[in-house]
Scaffold this motif. Structure first.
Motif, PDB file in Angstrom:
ATOM      1  N   ALA A 119     -19.153   7.188 -14.482  1.00  0.00           N
ATOM      2  CA  ALA A 119     -18.059   7.629 -15.552  1.00  0.00           C
ATOM      3  C   ALA A 119     -16.632   7.338 -15.106  1.00  0.00           C
ATOM      4  CB  ALA A 119     -18.479   9.140 -15.416  1.00  0.00           C
ATOM      5  N   TRP A 120     -16.305   7.748 -13.768  1.00  0.00           N
ATOM      6  CA  TRP A 120     -14.926   7.258 -13.332  1.00  0.00           C
ATOM      7  C   TRP A 120     -14.475   6.032 -13.342  1.00  0.00           C
ATOM      8  CZ3 TRP A 120     -10.426   8.938 -13.269  1.00  0.00           C
ATOM      9  CH2 TRP A 120      -9.391   8.631 -12.200  1.00  0.00           C
ATOM     10  N   ASN A 121     -15.455   4.934 -13.169  1.00  0.00           N
ATOM     11  CA  ASN A 121     -15.211   3.594 -13.126  1.00  0.00           C
ATOM     12  C   ASN A 121     -15.097   3.265 -14.489  1.00  0.00           C
ATOM     13  OD1 ASN A 121     -15.302   3.345 -10.251  1.00  0.00           O
ATOM     14  ND2 ASN A 121     -17.729   3.096 -10.349  1.00  0.00           N
ATOM     15  N   ARG A 122     -15.984   3.523 -15.515  1.00  0.00           N
ATOM     16  CA  ARG A 122     -15.686   3.289 -16.713  1.00  0.00           C
ATOM     17  C   ARG A 122     -14.428   3.767 -17.501  1.00  0.00           C
ATOM     18  NH1 ARG A 122     -21.126   5.126 -17.396  1.00  0.00           N
ATOM     19  NH2 ARG A 122     -20.260   7.342 -18.296  1.00  0.00           N
ATOM     20  N   MET A 123     -14.016   4.989 -17.061  1.00  0.00           N
ATOM     21  CA  MET A 123     -12.729   5.298 -17.422  1.00  0.00           C
ATOM     22  C   MET A 123     -11.567   4.723 -16.915  1.00  0.00           C
ATOM     23  SD  MET A 123     -11.407   9.217 -17.334  1.00  0.00           S
ATOM     24  CE  MET A 123     -12.598   9.858 -18.432  1.00  0.00           C
ATOM     25  N   LYS A 125     -11.681   1.505 -16.058  1.00  0.00           N
ATOM     26  CA  LYS A 125     -11.716   0.053 -16.501  1.00  0.00           C
ATOM     27  C   LYS A 125     -11.209   0.088 -17.971  1.00  0.00           C
ATOM     28  CE  LYS A 125     -15.110  -3.525 -17.813  1.00  0.00           C
ATOM     29  NZ  LYS A 125     -16.504  -3.964 -17.723  1.00  0.00           N
ATOM     30  N   ASN A 126     -11.439   1.097 -18.754  1.00  0.00           N
ATOM     31  CA  ASN A 126     -11.090   1.207 -20.134  1.00  0.00           C
ATOM     32  C   ASN A 126      -9.500   1.344 -20.074  1.00  0.00           C
ATOM     33  OD1 ASN A 126     -13.405   1.291 -21.390  1.00  0.00           O
ATOM     34  ND2 ASN A 126     -13.600   3.343 -21.486  1.00  0.00           N
ATOM     35  N   HIS A 127      -8.805   2.136 -19.213  1.00  0.00           N
ATOM     36  CA  HIS A 127      -7.534   2.228 -19.043  1.00  0.00           C
ATOM     37  C   HIS A 127      -6.735   0.842 -18.758  1.00  0.00           C
ATOM     38  CE1 HIS A 127      -7.711   6.458 -19.800  1.00  0.00           C
ATOM     39  NE2 HIS A 127      -7.933   7.062 -18.504  1.00  0.00           N
ATOM     40  N   ALA A 128      -7.530   0.152 -17.629  1.00  0.00           N
ATOM     41  CA  ALA A 128      -6.788  -0.931 -17.400  1.00  0.00           C
ATOM     42  C   ALA A 128      -6.815  -2.108 -18.544  1.00  0.00           C
ATOM     43  CB  ALA A 128      -7.659  -1.659 -16.195  1.00  0.00           C
ATOM     44  N   GLN A 129      -7.650  -1.951 -19.424  1.00  0.00           N
ATOM     45  CA  GLN A 129      -7.556  -2.774 -20.537  1.00  0.00           C
ATOM     46  C   GLN A 129      -6.806  -2.500 -21.649  1.00  0.00           C
ATOM     47  OE1 GLN A 129     -11.870  -2.678 -21.659  1.00  0.00           O
ATOM     48  NE2 GLN A 129     -12.517  -4.045 -20.431  1.00  0.00           N
ATOM     49  N   ASN A 130      -6.556  -1.117 -21.836  1.00  0.00           N
ATOM     50  CA  ASN A 130      -5.723  -0.755 -22.729  1.00  0.00           C
ATOM     51  C   ASN A 130      -4.209  -0.616 -22.506  1.00  0.00           C
ATOM     52  OD1 ASN A 130      -8.034  -0.362 -24.331  1.00  0.00           O
ATOM     53  ND2 ASN A 130      -8.197   1.787 -23.788  1.00  0.00           N
ATOM     54  N   ASP A 131      -3.973  -0.329 -21.179  1.00  0.00           N
ATOM     55  CA  ASP A 131      -2.409  -0.230 -20.966  1.00  0.00           C
ATOM     56  C   ASP A 131      -1.706  -1.466 -20.296  1.00  0.00           C
ATOM     57  OD1 ASP A 131      -3.342   0.182 -18.151  1.00  0.00           O
ATOM     58  OD2 ASP A 131      -2.738   2.246 -18.084  1.00  0.00           O
ATOM     59  N   GLY A 132      -2.654  -2.395 -19.899  1.00  0.00           N
ATOM     60  CA  GLY A 132      -2.111  -3.629 -19.152  1.00  0.00           C
ATOM     61  C   GLY A 132      -1.740  -3.688 -18.088  1.00  0.00           C
ATOM     62  N   GLY A 133      -2.609  -2.589 -17.243  1.00  0.00           N
ATOM     63  CA  GLY A 133      -2.356  -2.316 -15.701  1.00  0.00           C
ATOM     64  C   GLY A 133      -1.257  -1.339 -15.291  1.00  0.00           C
ATOM     65  N   GLU A 142      -8.302  14.706 -18.838  1.00  0.00           N
ATOM     66  CA  GLU A 142      -9.748  14.124 -18.684  1.00  0.00           C
ATOM     67  C   GLU A 142      -9.947  13.219 -17.313  1.00  0.00           C
ATOM     68  OE1 GLU A 142      -7.660  14.113 -21.347  1.00  0.00           O
ATOM     69  OE2 GLU A 142      -8.927  15.511 -22.788  1.00  0.00           O
ATOM     70  N   ASP A 143      -8.826  12.469 -17.039  1.00  0.00           N
ATOM     71  CA  ASP A 143      -8.821  11.531 -15.935  1.00  0.00           C
ATOM     72  C   ASP A 143      -8.969  12.473 -14.764  1.00  0.00           C
ATOM     73  OD1 ASP A 143      -8.564   8.802 -16.640  1.00  0.00           O
ATOM     74  OD2 ASP A 143      -7.066   9.713 -17.984  1.00  0.00           O
ATOM     75  N   LEU A 144      -7.928  13.307 -14.759  1.00  0.00           N
ATOM     76  CA  LEU A 144      -7.878  14.365 -13.591  1.00  0.00           C
ATOM     77  C   LEU A 144      -9.215  15.127 -13.220  1.00  0.00           C
ATOM     78  CD1 LEU A 144      -5.325  15.129 -11.686  1.00  0.00           C
ATOM     79  CD2 LEU A 144      -4.938  17.096 -13.238  1.00  0.00           C
ATOM     80  N   ARG A 145      -9.598  15.650 -14.551  1.00  0.00           N
ATOM     81  CA  ARG A 145     -11.134  16.258 -14.405  1.00  0.00           C
ATOM     82  C   ARG A 145     -12.220  15.271 -13.862  1.00  0.00           C
ATOM     83  NH1 ARG A 145     -11.184  17.959 -19.153  1.00  0.00           N
ATOM     84  NH2 ARG A 145      -9.972  20.049 -18.720  1.00  0.00           N
ATOM     85  N   ARG A 148     -11.846  14.693 -10.211  1.00  0.00           N
ATOM     86  CA  ARG A 148     -12.262  15.760  -9.510  1.00  0.00           C
ATOM     87  C   ARG A 148     -13.472  16.225  -9.349  1.00  0.00           C
ATOM     88  NH1 ARG A 148     -13.169  20.769 -11.295  1.00  0.00           N
ATOM     89  NH2 ARG A 148     -12.063  20.260 -13.507  1.00  0.00           N
ATOM     90  N   HIS A 149     -14.358  15.791 -10.486  1.00  0.00           N
ATOM     91  CA  HIS A 149     -15.876  16.032 -10.366  1.00  0.00           C
ATOM     92  C   HIS A 149     -16.616  15.049  -9.314  1.00  0.00           C
ATOM     93  CE1 HIS A 149     -16.195  17.871 -14.620  1.00  0.00           C
ATOM     94  NE2 HIS A 149     -15.675  18.709 -13.927  1.00  0.00           N
ATOM     95  N   VAL A 150     -16.024  13.681  -9.200  1.00  0.00           N
ATOM     96  CA  VAL A 150     -16.256  12.938  -8.367  1.00  0.00           C
ATOM     97  C   VAL A 150     -15.977  13.530  -6.902  1.00  0.00           C
ATOM     98  CG1 VAL A 150     -16.310  10.581  -7.184  1.00  0.00           C
ATOM     99  CG2 VAL A 150     -16.187  11.011  -9.802  1.00  0.00           C
TER     100      VAL A 150
END
Length: 263
Positions: A119-123, A125-133, A142-145, A148-150
């Protein structure tokens, strides 16, 4: 008269001892019955969580064809189910720890960790695609949580490993429906006791296994604290994450101390 009085006192004493003995037996019976009830409650909890696991897994892996307009709803349901599976697995692991079946607890926490890392890796990856790195989209609660779960799961794995008996291989029980390659994770926690064994780690590797998960937890915590600082400086609403991160820091420090004590 003196003899009669002595006999009377002896009778009273015997009656008192008999009464006290009856109370003691009654308390022992109540304790025994309470232990049985607690064991039944734990068995019921296992069964309910196991059923929840199987239901969620069936939703998460459902690939049946959908009608027009229902595909998006199915994806939402699958995403929700995937998010709930690790929560159930962690609860099952906690129950195993309570029963002092620490190898099985390690197994459940490792299974949960797989889902949370994915789940963390998917998140990310999605951010890298949407904000250009640029990394700006990763500054969300949501990212923080999610991260944290990991990290919490790293701590749970390390803790269960340290609880395993020293000098013994870490052997868990696979459910009857489990497969050797764990390809679909469709195991049964309740069936585990009548199943075949699987070695998670050799006795000589237990400490190193725990150490590696502790180090990953420590590194992850450092990243979380940095992200939290950036978000706090940007006046982003963080809810209860401050308290949750503080508690996580205590857990990580506690595991580090436990590892040092076992060296």
């Amino acid at each position: 008269n003196k003899r009669a009085k002595m006999d009377s006192n002896a009778s009273k004493k015997e009656a008192s001892q008999s009464k006290d003995g009856g109370r003691l037996n009654s308390r022992n019976a109540e304790t025994s019955e309470s232990d049985v009830n607690d064991s039944d409650d734990l068995d019921l909890a296992f069964e309910m969580m196991d059923t929840s696991w199987e239901i969620l897994l069936s939703h998460a892996t459902d690939s049946s064809p959908q009608k027009n307009g229902q595909h998006t709803q199915q994806e939402e349901q699958q995403e929700w189910a995937l998010g709930q599976i690790p929560r159930v697995l962690v609860c099952i692991g906690d129950l195993y720890s309570f029963r002092e079946e620490y190898a099985n607890a390690v197994d459940m926490h490792l299974r949960a960790l797989t889902y949370r890392e994915e789940a963390w890796n998917r998140m990310k990856k999605n951010h890298a695609q949407n904000d250009g790195g640029k990394g700006t989209e990763s500054l969300t609660v949501e990212d923080l949580r999610c991260q944290r779960h990991v990290v919490e799961n790293y701590v749970l794995v390390a803790e269960a490993l340290l609880d395993c008996p020293e000098g013994e291989d870490i052997v868990c029980m696979l459910g009857d429906d489990d497969k050797d390659d764990d390809e679909d994770d469709a195991g049964s926690a309740v069936k585990a006791k009548k199943s075949k064994e699987r070695i998670l780690a050799k006795a000589k590797d237990r400490a190193n296994f725990a150490q590696s998960h502790y180090e990953m937890a420590r590194e992850g915590l450092e990243e979380i604290v940095c992200r939290y600082g950036e978000m706090s400086a940007a006046d982003i609403e963080l809810g209860t994450e401050k308290q949750d991160i503080s508690y996580l820091a205590m857990l990580v420090v506690g595991i580090g101390n436990s590892i040092e004590q076992q060296k």
